[in-house]
Design an enzyme around this catalytic site. Structure first.
Site: not given
Length: 238
Positions: A97-99
């Site tokens: 998952l993106d930051k």
């Protein structure tokens, strides 16, 4: 086995065996290299029974600002959120998952299950909740059903877009949607909306295959999967 279960390094375990702290049933172990069957032998360390397990499966509600990696030189990773008792299992995140993306992230050390969940051939659906700048409506639903062309020329697989609130740019209200995709390209949800001229400002994954994010998990909290959840996941990805 004791090293795998986090009872210490091999040298530390040799020491506690010499001290008589390890027993099989009522018999003290003298040889730290003794072969055991974790399924059959009752092994005790300082009188406490060792419950053996090879794999762990954790559901994490990933917060923003934490990266989906096992190590990172600049940012906190999802592993930094786990208690020390899980460290010796060497878990890793299943996918990324993106930051700045929140929500459901599975952590495990079961490489076979992870591979099956991430394999493009398995088409495991992933559902996201998002807030989007711009009015989202029927044209976007139709476009996503067809598959949209991303900025690198890749055409996505058909995706299911559900509009919870259309949004109104004039009133500066964001659209609220749920999107189910069958693949996991880099920044895919954000790039899909970019392809139709809109911008994702908040993103949260709420399901992966049959696994739903536990609504009682606060951001940064996690728990082990139930037997039923694990069985559903294995059946879905097998």
């Amino acid at each position: 086995m004791l090293a795998h279960m986090g009872y210490g390094t091999r040298s530390e375990i040799r020491r506690i065996v010499k001290q008589g702290a390890v027993k099989i049933g009522d018999v003290s172990v003298k040889d730290s290299g003794l072969q055991v069957d974790p399924e059959l032998d009752m092994i005790l360390v300082d009188g406490e029974r060792v419950v053996y397990r090879e794999f762990i499966y954790l559901m994490l509600n990933k917060p923003q600002g934490v990266v989906s990696a096992t190590e990172d030189s600049r940012d906190r990773t999802v592993l930094d959120l786990l208690a020390d008792e899980y460290g010796h299992f060497e878990p890793f995140p299943v996918g990324r998952l993106d930051k700045d993306t929140e929500g459901l992230l599975l952590l495990t050390n079961d490489g076979k299950l992870a591979h099956n969940l991430l394999s493009p051939r398995k088409h495991v659906p992933k559902t996201y909740f998002a807030e989007v700048e711009g009015a989202v409506g029927a044209a976007d639903i139709a476009a996503f059903e067809e598959g949209v062309v991303l900025d690198d020329g890749y055409r996505t697989m058909p995706a299911k877009l559900v509009v919870l609130k259309e949004g109104d740019p004039m009133a500066r209200t964001v659209a609220k949607i749920e999107l189910t995709i069958m693949e996991g390209k880099f920044h895919q949800v954000k790039r899909m909306f970019q392809a139709v001229g809109k911008k994702v400002v908040y993103l949260k994954r709420i399901s992966m295959g049959p696994l739903l994010l536990d609504e009682h998990l606060a951001e940064g909290q996690y728990r082990e999967l139930t037997e039923d959840e694990l069985e559903l996941l294995k059946n879905h990805s097998g």
